[in-house]
Motif scaffolding. Structure first.
Motif, PDB file in Angstrom:
ATOM      1  N   ARG A  19       0.802  -1.254   0.029  1.00 26.79           N
ATOM      2  CA  ARG A  19      -0.220  -0.178  -0.049  1.00 26.79           C
ATOM      3  C   ARG A  19       0.797   1.195  -0.085  1.00 26.79           C
ATOM      4  O   ARG A  19       0.516   2.180  -0.473  1.00 26.79           O
ATOM      5  N   ALA A  20       1.932   1.318   0.782  1.00 24.36           N
ATOM      6  CA  ALA A  20       2.848   2.597   1.043  1.00 24.36           C
ATOM      7  C   ALA A  20       3.445   2.779  -0.631  1.00 24.36           C
ATOM      8  O   ALA A  20       3.311   3.937  -1.070  1.00 24.36           O
ATOM      9  N   GLN A  21       3.951   1.682  -1.344  1.00 27.93           N
ATOM     10  CA  GLN A  21       4.581   1.579  -2.444  1.00 27.93           C
ATOM     11  C   GLN A  21       3.531   2.295  -3.237  1.00 27.93           C
ATOM     12  O   GLN A  21       3.836   3.163  -4.320  1.00 27.93           O
ATOM     13  N   ALA A  22       2.284   1.847  -3.393  1.00 25.55           N
ATOM     14  CA  ALA A  22       1.292   2.312  -4.385  1.00 25.55           C
ATOM     15  C   ALA A  22       0.981   3.551  -4.220  1.00 25.55           C
ATOM     16  O   ALA A  22       1.108   4.429  -5.182  1.00 25.55           O
ATOM     17  N   GLN A  23       0.785   4.063  -3.028  1.00 28.49           N
ATOM     18  CA  GLN A  23       0.662   5.379  -2.633  1.00 28.49           C
ATOM     19  C   GLN A  23       1.793   6.280  -3.358  1.00 28.49           C
ATOM     20  O   GLN A  23       1.365   7.471  -3.772  1.00 28.49           O
ATOM     21  N   GLN A  24       2.949   5.973  -3.209  1.00 29.97           N
ATOM     22  CA  GLN A  24       4.270   6.648  -3.305  1.00 29.97           C
ATOM     23  C   GLN A  24       4.172   6.862  -5.113  1.00 29.97           C
ATOM     24  O   GLN A  24       4.433   8.121  -5.517  1.00 29.97           O
ATOM     25  N   GLU A  25       3.956   5.901  -5.650  1.00 34.82           N
ATOM     26  CA  GLU A  25       4.153   5.524  -7.122  1.00 34.82           C
ATOM     27  C   GLU A  25       3.106   6.271  -7.900  1.00 34.82           C
ATOM     28  O   GLU A  25       3.406   7.181  -9.028  1.00 34.82           O
ATOM     29  N   ILE A  26       1.835   6.198  -7.458  1.00 33.77           N
ATOM     30  CA  ILE A  26       0.638   6.807  -7.974  1.00 33.77           C
ATOM     31  C   ILE A  26       0.467   8.352  -7.880  1.00 33.77           C
ATOM     32  O   ILE A  26       0.026   9.160  -8.484  1.00 33.77           O
ATOM     33  N   GLY A  27       0.795   8.890  -6.442  1.00 34.79           N
ATOM     34  CA  GLY A  27       0.908  10.283  -6.124  1.00 34.79           C
ATOM     35  C   GLY A  27      -0.539  10.554  -5.783  1.00 34.79           C
ATOM     36  O   GLY A  27      -1.325  10.277  -5.283  1.00 34.79           O
ATOM     37  N   ARG A  28      -0.479  12.010  -6.410  1.00 34.91           N
ATOM     38  CA  ARG A  28      -1.572  12.939  -6.013  1.00 34.91           C
ATOM     39  C   ARG A  28      -2.303  13.567  -7.395  1.00 34.91           C
ATOM     40  O   ARG A  28      -1.745  13.264  -8.379  1.00 34.91           O
ATOM     41  N   LEU A  29      -3.438  13.778  -7.264  1.00 32.97           N
ATOM     42  CA  LEU A  29      -4.353  14.525  -8.420  1.00 32.97           C
ATOM     43  C   LEU A  29      -3.877  15.825  -8.491  1.00 32.97           C
ATOM     44  O   LEU A  29      -2.997  16.491  -7.702  1.00 32.97           O
ATOM     45  N   ASN A  30      -4.304  16.426  -9.846  1.00 31.04           N
ATOM     46  CA  ASN A  30      -3.955  17.826  -9.969  1.00 31.04           C
ATOM     47  C   ASN A  30      -4.432  18.798  -8.929  1.00 31.04           C
ATOM     48  O   ASN A  30      -3.707  20.023  -8.794  1.00 31.04           O
ATOM     49  N   ASN A  31      -5.420  18.616  -7.970  1.00 38.14           N
ATOM     50  CA  ASN A  31      -5.914  19.602  -7.007  1.00 38.14           C
ATOM     51  C   ASN A  31      -5.185  19.164  -5.637  1.00 38.14           C
ATOM     52  O   ASN A  31      -5.661  19.639  -4.539  1.00 38.14           O
ATOM     53  N   GLY A  32      -4.108  18.301  -5.683  1.00 35.95           N
ATOM     54  CA  GLY A  32      -3.341  18.266  -4.393  1.00 35.95           C
ATOM     55  C   GLY A  32      -4.147  17.013  -3.836  1.00 35.95           C
ATOM     56  O   GLY A  32      -3.531  16.359  -2.567  1.00 35.95           O
ATOM     57  N   VAL A  33      -5.303  16.378  -3.937  1.00 33.75           N
ATOM     58  CA  VAL A  33      -5.815  15.194  -3.127  1.00 33.75           C
ATOM     59  C   VAL A  33      -5.043  13.757  -3.546  1.00 33.75           C
ATOM     60  O   VAL A  33      -4.568  13.601  -4.633  1.00 33.75           O
ATOM     61  N   ALA A  34      -4.909  13.112  -2.590  1.00 28.73           N
ATOM     62  CA  ALA A  34      -4.581  11.511  -2.870  1.00 28.73           C
ATOM     63  C   ALA A  34      -5.188  10.933  -3.917  1.00 28.73           C
ATOM     64  O   ALA A  34      -6.422  11.090  -3.863  1.00 28.73           O
ATOM     65  N   ALA A  35      -4.400  10.188  -4.955  1.00 26.32           N
ATOM     66  CA  ALA A  35      -5.006   9.816  -5.872  1.00 26.32           C
ATOM     67  C   ALA A  35      -5.734   8.632  -5.810  1.00 26.32           C
ATOM     68  O   ALA A  35      -6.683   8.046  -6.587  1.00 26.32           O
ATOM     69  N   ILE A  36      -5.312   7.888  -4.703  1.00 24.62           N
ATOM     70  CA  ILE A  36      -5.900   6.408  -4.199  1.00 24.62           C
ATOM     71  C   ILE A  36      -6.438   6.639  -2.959  1.00 24.62           C
ATOM     72  O   ILE A  36      -5.933   7.083  -1.939  1.00 24.62           O
TER      73      ILE A  36
END
Length: 625
Positions: A19-36
């Motif tokens: 989960r930590a790796q996925a959060q880091q690789e996918i990152g955030r949306l253009n509005n700064g919110v977490a993508a996942i």
């Protein structure tokens, strides 16, 4: 060039350790919110709409990771499950994700109470239900299990995506059907109280019930905000059907003259005839839930709308079925919202004849017995609510407010429905004296003829009673005012077809060949149709295409152009028609009248009035000479 983005929510095959790796690789949306984010209900991580698809691809479920480790054929396994449940299959079940209906062992010829759907997306899953024996759909999935936890994770994410897309597609279709149902409903006329199903069940058409060109009742099903989602149609023979693809779950129809009131018990019933019998007996509005399975869902929605309301569920006692679904769902609904439930009390003989609901009780016994059972139970459950006849709501007053603050406020008078006789040029010439300076010569025989003439047809004296010769009440219910006779004006607040037919019979009896309509659209529509059947000329109402269709169904052909010509005000100079033309017109009128008498035989009684106001001036519909 911007990267391709996800268009909708997408579930991912992200394990706990990744989960930590996925959060880091996918990152955030253009509005700064977490993508996942994590979906606790599904137990899966998902990427939000707008996420960079290239970053998500390594975490998407892989079909190659989903392998079936089983020697059992899922199709044969599900076929065996359905046959064990009593389904009569003529061919192997279709695993296409669509709903299929089949007959069961308890069905009569032509019935299909069994329904199933199977989705073969990697891991076959589905559901089935016998509406006679199952309260809820029975879930099924193939019996094999994946030993590899990674394969199970990919399979779980894959199935979650399939379900999500299916739900989104279903919601779009239901929204489309809801829009179409609302459009169709707005074009339909008010139901005729003489409709076959209503006559057979001994109930009336309450406000909101319409009728289509095939003679079927059309009942809207809406939510707590009055948004229509589906339509139920009831044929004269009692066959019922819902709009295919529209959403029924959680939606309902209120049967009665008044909106729901949180200060009074909210009553629930399944079908329209049962709800109408209860509304007629108690004077209270009743929530029609269509069937027992929908009752808990409707109760939950209405309870959220009226959190402090009291609830009473009037169940059908399906004692002849193996599972008494009516009682079971009423009890479940009562437990869900903290209410009470009640079934009709029948004698042993009535039970042997298969009577189950409060409409059966009304037909076999009386409305008084229905009222006694329900109101007595309400008083026992809530002693503080000792029965008082609910107040009838008057139709709202129309009003006009000034555009500018300098103008005086203008309030319109209460809307009235008027059928007004239009004077012909011949009548105007006859009433005009030859010498304006001298009064017209009186005919001593004319007053005697007018005095001896009865003000309305003889058969109507068998239906109505009047103490002053002005206000007329049904003989079977002297407290309910039917109409007011003002000589050259007939008034009523009701929109029932029987009342309209009687008013037109009075107008015809008095020689009113041309009449004028004013008031509500429902009243004018029905009065226009019945007057045209009688061969009368009508102004004050602009018929719609569906009105012409209804007229054609009664064997009368009239085009729009001819109707507009008839509605034009007559010229000052009278014109005489040739004898042949007059004879032809008279023959057509007589033919139409004969057809009318054949199709609409007058009844010996009329439906009980839902209004009993104290002032005559408040009566809404009128016939005026």
């Amino acid at each position: 060039m911007s990267n391709e983005q996800l268009k909708h929510k997408t579930y991912l095959a992200v394990g706990y350790d990744d989960r930590a790796q996925a959060q880091q690789e996918i990152g955030r949306l253009n509005n700064g919110v977490a993508a996942i984010s994590f979906d606790g209900e599904q137990g899966l991580w998902y990427a939000k709409a707008g996420t960079d698809k290239r970053k998500v691809e390594p975490w998407l479920p892989d079909p190659n990771m989903m392998k079936q480790n089983s020697d059992i054929d899922p199709l044969l396994e599900f076929n065996h499950v359905l046959e064990t449940a009593g389904f009569l299959l003529e061919e192997p079940p279709m695993m296409d994700g669509q709903i299929h209906r089949v007959a069961t062992q308890d069905d009569k010829r032509g019935q299909k109470s069994g329904v199933y759907a199977v989705f073969n997306d990697g891991h076959p899953v589905g559901w089935y239900q016998d509406h006679r024996n199952h309260n809820e759909p029975q879930k099924w999935h193939a019996s094999f299990e994946q030993a590899d936890p990674t394969a199970r994770l990919h399979q779980k994410a894959h199935m979650a995506n399939i379900r999500y897309l299916r739900e989104q597609s279903l919601n779009q279709k239901q929204q489309h059907h809801a829009k179409r149902c609302a459009q169709l409903y707005r074009q339909l006329p008010t139901a005729n109280s003489g409709q076959g199903y209503l006559n057979r069940k001994g109930v009336q058409a309450y406000p909101g019930v319409c009728q289509d060109k095939k003679g079927r009742l059309v009942i809207p099903l809406y939510d707590t905000e009055q948004n229509i989602h589906s339509l139920q149609r009831i044929s004269p023979n009692g066959f019922k059907c819902l709009k295919k693809g529209a959403q029924k779950s959680g939606h309902f129809f209120v049967v009665g003259d008044r909106p729901l009131n949180a200060n009074e018990p909210i009553l629930y019933a399944e079908g329209y005839s049962t709800a109408a019998s209860i509304a007629e007996a108690t004077g209270r509005s009743v929530v029609m839930t269509v069937d027992a399975g929908n009752m808990p869902k409707v109760a939950e929605k209405i309870s959220a709308k009226y959190p402090n309301a009291r609830h009473l569920f009037l169940a059908d006692n399906d004692h002849k079925n193996q599972i008494n679904k009516g009682v079971q769902k009423a009890r479940e609904s009562a437990n869900l919202v903290g209410g009470h439930w009640l079934t009709p009390k029948f004698s042993t003989e009535q039970i042997q004849h298969g009577l189950t609901d409060f409409n059966d009780l009304q037909i076999s016994s009386s409305v008084v017995r229905v009222k006694k059972q329900i109101e007595g139970y309400i008083e026992r459950c809530w002693p503080e609510l000792k029965y008082q006849k609910p107040e009838r709501l008057q139709p709202p007053l129309n009003s006009i407010t000034p555009v500018s603050s300098t103008l005086k406020a203008i309030t319109t008078q209460q809307q009235e429905t008027v059928i007004e006789q239009v004077k012909t040029p011949e009548a105007e010439l006859k009433t005009k004296p030859d010498n304006p300076t001298q009064p017209p010569k009186s005919n001593p025989k004319q007053p005697e003829q007018e005095t001896s003439k009865m003000p309305m047809p003889k058969h109507l004296y068998m239906r109505y009673t009047s103490a002053n010769g002005k206000s007329y009440f049904p003989n079977r219910n002297s407290a309910a005012l039917a109409f007011i006779d003002k000589g050259n004006k007939l008034q009523t607040r009701l929109e029932h077809s029987k009342i309209i037919l009687d008013l037109l019979a009075i107008a015809e009896h008095r020689g009113w060949q041309q009449i004028k309509l004013k008031g509500s659209q429902n009243f004018k529509r029905e009065a226009w149709l019945q007057a045209k059947i009688k061969g009368m000329e009508v102004t004050g109402y602009k018929p719609q295409p569906l009105d012409y269709q209804r007229l054609t169904q009664q064997g009368i052909n009239i085009d729009k152009q001819s109707h507009q010509t008839q509605a034009v005000k007559p010229q000052a100079q009278p014109t005489t028609s040739p004898p042949k033309q007059q004879a032809t017109t008279q023959a057509k009128s007589q033919s139409a009248l004969e057809r009318f008498k054949q199709r609409f035989t007058p009844q010996n009684s009329i439906a009980k009035s839902r209004f009993a106001p104290s002032k005559e001036a408040h009566y809404e519909h009128q016939l005026e000479r």
